[in-house]
Design a protein around this motif. Structure first.
Motif, PDB file in Angstrom:
ATOM      1  N   ALA A 116      28.462  53.503 102.749  1.00  0.00           N
ATOM      2  CA  ALA A 116      29.084  53.221 101.453  1.00  0.00           C
ATOM      3  C   ALA A 116      30.529  52.779 101.643  1.00  0.00           C
ATOM      4  CB  ALA A 116      29.012  54.458 100.563  1.00  0.00           C
ATOM      5  N   ALA A 117      31.257  53.498 102.512  1.00  0.00           N
ATOM      6  CA  ALA A 117      32.668  53.174 102.737  1.00  0.00           C
ATOM      7  C   ALA A 117      32.794  51.781 103.357  1.00  0.00           C
ATOM      8  CB  ALA A 117      33.299  54.226 103.633  1.00  0.00           C
ATOM      9  N   LEU A 118      31.950  51.504 104.355  1.00  0.00           N
ATOM     10  CA  LEU A 118      32.005  50.190 105.007  1.00  0.00           C
ATOM     11  C   LEU A 118      31.648  49.080 104.036  1.00  0.00           C
ATOM     12  CD1 LEU A 118      30.347  51.043 108.424  1.00  0.00           C
ATOM     13  CD2 LEU A 118      32.710  50.322 108.050  1.00  0.00           C
ATOM     14  N   SER A 119      30.681  49.340 103.180  1.00  0.00           N
ATOM     15  CA  SER A 119      30.264  48.266 102.276  1.00  0.00           C
ATOM     16  C   SER A 119      31.380  47.953 101.275  1.00  0.00           C
ATOM     17  CB  SER A 119      28.960  48.616 101.554  1.00  0.00           C
ATOM     18  OG  SER A 119      29.167  49.585 100.557  1.00  0.00           O
ATOM     19  N   ILE A 120      32.163  48.963 100.909  1.00  0.00           N
ATOM     20  CA  ILE A 120      33.296  48.693 100.016  1.00  0.00           C
ATOM     21  C   ILE A 120      34.313  47.806 100.737  1.00  0.00           C
ATOM     22  CG2 ILE A 120      35.304  49.741  98.876  1.00  0.00           C
ATOM     23  CD1 ILE A 120      33.452  52.118  98.173  1.00  0.00           C
ATOM     24  N   ALA A 121      34.642  48.167 101.987  1.00  0.00           N
ATOM     25  CA  ALA A 121      35.638  47.388 102.733  1.00  0.00           C
ATOM     26  C   ALA A 121      35.171  45.952 102.970  1.00  0.00           C
ATOM     27  CB  ALA A 121      35.938  48.068 104.060  1.00  0.00           C
ATOM     28  N   ASP A 122      33.907  45.798 103.379  1.00  0.00           N
ATOM     29  CA  ASP A 122      33.440  44.459 103.729  1.00  0.00           C
ATOM     30  C   ASP A 122      33.070  43.621 102.518  1.00  0.00           C
ATOM     31  OD1 ASP A 122      33.856  44.407 106.376  1.00  0.00           O
ATOM     32  OD2 ASP A 122      31.770  44.677 106.988  1.00  0.00           O
ATOM     33  N   ALA A 123      32.694  44.268 101.446  1.00  0.00           N
ATOM     34  CA  ALA A 123      32.314  43.496 100.255  1.00  0.00           C
ATOM     35  C   ALA A 123      33.537  43.123  99.432  1.00  0.00           C
ATOM     36  CB  ALA A 123      31.323  44.288  99.406  1.00  0.00           C
ATOM     37  N   ALA A 124      34.637  43.862  99.578  1.00  0.00           N
ATOM     38  CA  ALA A 124      35.816  43.588  98.741  1.00  0.00           C
ATOM     39  C   ALA A 124      36.303  42.133  98.838  1.00  0.00           C
ATOM     40  CB  ALA A 124      36.940  44.574  99.072  1.00  0.00           C
ATOM     41  N   PRO A 125      36.296  41.515 100.035  1.00  0.00           N
ATOM     42  CA  PRO A 125      36.737  40.108 100.075  1.00  0.00           C
ATOM     43  C   PRO A 125      35.910  39.183  99.181  1.00  0.00           C
ATOM     44  CG  PRO A 125      36.706  41.017 102.286  1.00  0.00           C
ATOM     45  CD  PRO A 125      36.049  42.050 101.391  1.00  0.00           C
ATOM     46  N   LEU A 126      34.714  39.624  98.792  1.00  0.00           N
ATOM     47  CA  LEU A 126      33.932  38.810  97.849  1.00  0.00           C
ATOM     48  C   LEU A 126      34.679  38.637  96.528  1.00  0.00           C
ATOM     49  CD1 LEU A 126      30.403  40.409  98.390  1.00  0.00           C
ATOM     50  CD2 LEU A 126      31.147  38.144  99.139  1.00  0.00           C
ATOM     51  N   LEU A 148      40.520  55.928  96.269  1.00  0.00           N
ATOM     52  CA  LEU A 148      39.514  54.937  95.882  1.00  0.00           C
ATOM     53  C   LEU A 148      39.500  54.774  94.363  1.00  0.00           C
ATOM     54  CD1 LEU A 148      37.117  53.092  96.606  1.00  0.00           C
ATOM     55  CD2 LEU A 148      35.643  55.095  96.470  1.00  0.00           C
ATOM     56  N   ALA A 149      39.497  55.901  93.657  1.00  0.00           N
ATOM     57  CA  ALA A 149      39.505  55.827  92.191  1.00  0.00           C
ATOM     58  C   ALA A 149      40.756  55.072  91.713  1.00  0.00           C
ATOM     59  CB  ALA A 149      39.451  57.230  91.599  1.00  0.00           C
ATOM     60  N   ASP A 150      41.898  55.327  92.358  1.00  0.00           N
ATOM     61  CA  ASP A 150      43.136  54.626  91.997  1.00  0.00           C
ATOM     62  C   ASP A 150      43.005  53.122  92.212  1.00  0.00           C
ATOM     63  OD1 ASP A 150      44.456  56.856  91.243  1.00  0.00           O
ATOM     64  OD2 ASP A 150      45.652  57.069  93.082  1.00  0.00           O
ATOM     65  N   ALA A 151      42.405  52.740  93.371  1.00  0.00           N
ATOM     66  CA  ALA A 151      42.291  51.319  93.698  1.00  0.00           C
ATOM     67  C   ALA A 151      41.444  50.592  92.653  1.00  0.00           C
ATOM     68  CB  ALA A 151      41.695  51.134  95.091  1.00  0.00           C
ATOM     69  N   CYS A 152      40.405  51.235  92.165  1.00  0.00           N
ATOM     70  CA  CYS A 152      39.566  50.635  91.118  1.00  0.00           C
ATOM     71  C   CYS A 152      40.371  50.578  89.818  1.00  0.00           C
ATOM     72  CB  CYS A 152      38.296  51.439  90.882  1.00  0.00           C
ATOM     73  SG  CYS A 152      37.331  51.832  92.359  1.00  0.00           S
ATOM     74  N   LEU A 153      41.008  51.703  89.497  1.00  0.00           N
ATOM     75  CA  LEU A 153      41.710  51.836  88.212  1.00  0.00           C
ATOM     76  C   LEU A 153      42.848  50.829  88.059  1.00  0.00           C
ATOM     77  CD1 LEU A 153      41.979  53.713  85.666  1.00  0.00           C
ATOM     78  CD2 LEU A 153      43.784  54.903  86.937  1.00  0.00           C
ATOM     79  N   LEU A 182      37.549  37.746  96.271  1.00  0.00           N
ATOM     80  CA  LEU A 182      38.454  36.602  96.421  1.00  0.00           C
ATOM     81  C   LEU A 182      37.714  35.286  96.616  1.00  0.00           C
ATOM     82  CD1 LEU A 182      41.108  38.221  98.803  1.00  0.00           C
ATOM     83  CD2 LEU A 182      41.305  37.800  96.345  1.00  0.00           C
ATOM     84  N   ALA A 183      36.392  35.340  96.639  1.00  0.00           N
ATOM     85  CA  ALA A 183      35.631  34.107  96.876  1.00  0.00           C
ATOM     86  C   ALA A 183      35.856  33.136  95.724  1.00  0.00           C
ATOM     87  CB  ALA A 183      34.147  34.437  97.004  1.00  0.00           C
ATOM     88  N   ASP A 214      48.770  39.563  92.141  1.00  0.00           N
ATOM     89  CA  ASP A 214      48.394  40.970  91.946  1.00  0.00           C
ATOM     90  C   ASP A 214      46.888  41.168  92.164  1.00  0.00           C
ATOM     91  OD1 ASP A 214      47.678  39.723  89.580  1.00  0.00           O
ATOM     92  OD2 ASP A 214      48.637  41.190  88.250  1.00  0.00           O
ATOM     93  N   TRP A 215      46.081  40.155  91.827  1.00  0.00           N
ATOM     94  CA  TRP A 215      44.641  40.246  92.105  1.00  0.00           C
ATOM     95  C   TRP A 215      44.404  40.384  93.614  1.00  0.00           C
ATOM     96  CZ3 TRP A 215      40.403  40.758  89.014  1.00  0.00           C
ATOM     97  CH2 TRP A 215      39.160  40.589  89.623  1.00  0.00           C
ATOM     98  N   LYS A 216      45.124  39.570  94.394  1.00  0.00           N
ATOM     99  CA  LYS A 216      44.996  39.657  95.861  1.00  0.00           C
ATOM    100  C   LYS A 216      45.431  41.024  96.357  1.00  0.00           C
ATOM    101  CE  LYS A 216      46.079  34.776  96.445  1.00  0.00           C
ATOM    102  NZ  LYS A 216      47.206  33.894  96.724  1.00  0.00           N
ATOM    103  N   LYS A 217      46.512  41.540  95.772  1.00  0.00           N
ATOM    104  CA  LYS A 217      47.018  42.844  96.214  1.00  0.00           C
ATOM    105  C   LYS A 217      46.006  43.955  95.879  1.00  0.00           C
ATOM    106  CE  LYS A 217      49.843  45.506  94.124  1.00  0.00           C
ATOM    107  NZ  LYS A 217      50.648  45.895  93.078  1.00  0.00           N
ATOM    108  N   PHE A 218      45.437  43.911  94.669  1.00  0.00           N
ATOM    109  CA  PHE A 218      44.440  44.933  94.284  1.00  0.00           C
ATOM    110  C   PHE A 218      43.230  44.873  95.220  1.00  0.00           C
ATOM    111  CE2 PHE A 218      46.154  44.315  89.737  1.00  0.00           C
ATOM    112  CZ  PHE A 218      47.040  45.371  89.874  1.00  0.00           C
ATOM    113  N   THR A 219      42.852  43.650  95.601  1.00  0.00           N
ATOM    114  CA  THR A 219      41.706  43.496  96.503  1.00  0.00           C
ATOM    115  C   THR A 219      42.028  44.056  97.890  1.00  0.00           C
ATOM    116  OG1 THR A 219      41.024  41.508  95.323  1.00  0.00           O
ATOM    117  CG2 THR A 219      40.105  41.826  97.519  1.00  0.00           C
ATOM    118  N   GLN A 220      43.225  43.734  98.379  1.00  0.00           N
ATOM    119  CA  GLN A 220      43.628  44.260  99.687  1.00  0.00           C
ATOM    120  C   GLN A 220      43.646  45.791  99.674  1.00  0.00           C
ATOM    121  OE1 GLN A 220      44.248  42.357 102.642  1.00  0.00           O
ATOM    122  NE2 GLN A 220      43.966  44.446 103.419  1.00  0.00           N
TER     123      GLN A 220
END
Ligand code: HEC
Ligand code: HEC
Length: 281
Positions: A187-197, A251-256, A199-200, A217-223
């Motif tokens: 689950a953790a890996l899929s969040i990290a690897d899927a997040a660049p999607l 994680l909750a903060d990053a989504c929020l 920015l597609a 800011d969108w790029k920063k939230f994704t990073q």
């Protein structure tokens, strides 16, 4: 072979203090154990067989911290008998892997730059809401689940058995295939690897607006989301419920943070509190 470092500090020529510090481990002893317990899956030259290679720049980057590498080995390896190594044995193995990696890096030719025209492009199939519901929603729910449930919990006195995993799962179907801590890893890996999607280029939000991929800011939230996903993986690898619970707050903060800015707009109605029309703007 020295198993600890000894420093003698002479102070003012009068007082002498000896400090013993546990060293990273004994690489030569680690090499012996590697042959017996690890080479069958990782190869005699660490090149990878059933398991991944334990050498190369990608590996060195992921496991730059020797104590994290030692913990990874002690908690999860050998994969067919995890938990069977002492911390000292895992330390010796980590020392051997680090030493072998350094020798390989010195022998290797400089890596050829990756030609940019070879980079494949993957036009998105999903809209953003579909991507969220399909990937980020289940994966982070699984990490939140660790707050209330220890994936290492035993039913009665019995250890985990494949097929008996009915108290920690992301779904009923297929829940018994992988062990509880592994599914937290994935689950953790899929969040990290899927997040660049996120920015597609070319993806649209549900309301038809283009995903604001060019906004800083969108790029920063994704990073942030990528970084937290990687931190969650490290925490999961330590097999500590407490460590994963801590990261789950980040994680909750990053989504929020991103939702506050781009999703949950004021001006919603009772029927649609999120004001979907104002999203992604
Ligand atoms: C039965 C096969 C098997 C044996 C035996 C085994 N491993 Fe592994 N190892 C794997 C697999 C599969 C993975 C990938 C999944 C994972 O990271 O947990 C892995 C991953 C690893 C990783 C992380 C690699 C990375 O790229 O992040 C390390 C480090 C490692 N093993 C060390 C060891 C050591 C040291 C031993 C001996 C004590 C050992 N393994 C024995 C199968 C094995
Ligand atoms: C970079 C910004 C960003 C990040 C990071 C982000 N989201 Fe989203 N999320 C959005 C936007 C924008 C929408 C609205 C998408 C749409 O309407 O197409 C959304 C929608 C959603 C939805 C769908 C809501 C509905 O209407 O059904 C879920 C679920 C969701 N996000 C979960 C998450 C989770 C969980 C995380 C963290 C792991 C996360 N998101 C991280 C921007 C983000």
């Amino acid at each position: 072979m020295l198993t600890r470092l000894t420093w003698t500090l002479a102070l003012g020529g009068l007082l002498s203090i000896t400090v013993h510090a546990q060293s990273a481990g004994d690489a030569t002893r680690g090499q012996e154990m590697f042959k017996q317990r690890c080479a069958v899956c990782h190869g005699d030259a660490l090149q990878g067989l059933v398991g991944p290679p334990l050498t190369g720049t990608e590996f060195a980057r992921t496991w730059a911290n020797p104590s994290e590498l030692r913990d990874k080995i002690q908690k999860t390896m050998p994969q067919d008998d995890p938990g069977s190594l002492t911390e000292a044995q895992a330390g010796d193995l980590a020392a051997f892997i680090v030493r072998a990696g350094a020798a390989n890096a010195a022998a290797a030719a400089p890596a050829a730059p990756i030609a940019s025209h070879d980079t494949p492009s993957f036009p998105p199939a999903a809209n953003l809401a579909q991507l969220m519901r399909g990937i980020f929603f289940p994966s982070s729910n699984l990490i939140f689940e660790v707050q209330g449930h220890d994936p290492g919990e035993k039913k009665g006195d019995k250890p985990y058995e494949p097929g008996a995993n009915d108290n920690f799962s992301w779904a009923q179907w297929g829940a018994g295939i992988y062990s509880p801590w592994e599914i937290v890893d994935y689950a953790a890996l899929s969040i990290a690897d899927a997040a660049p999607l996120l920015l597609a280029p070319g993806r649209r939000c549900e309301n038809g607006r283009p995903v604001p991929v060019e906004k800083d800011d969108w790029k920063k939230f994704t990073q942030n989301l990528i970084d937290v996903g990687k931190a969650a993986y490290k925490a999961s690898q330590s097999r500590s419920q407490e460590a994963v619970s801590d990261v789950s707050n980040d994680l909750a903060d990053a989504c929020l943070q991103c939702h506050e800015r781009y999703r949950d707009k004021p001006g919603g109605t009772t029927a649609d509190p999120s004001n979907k029309a104002a999203r992604c703007f």
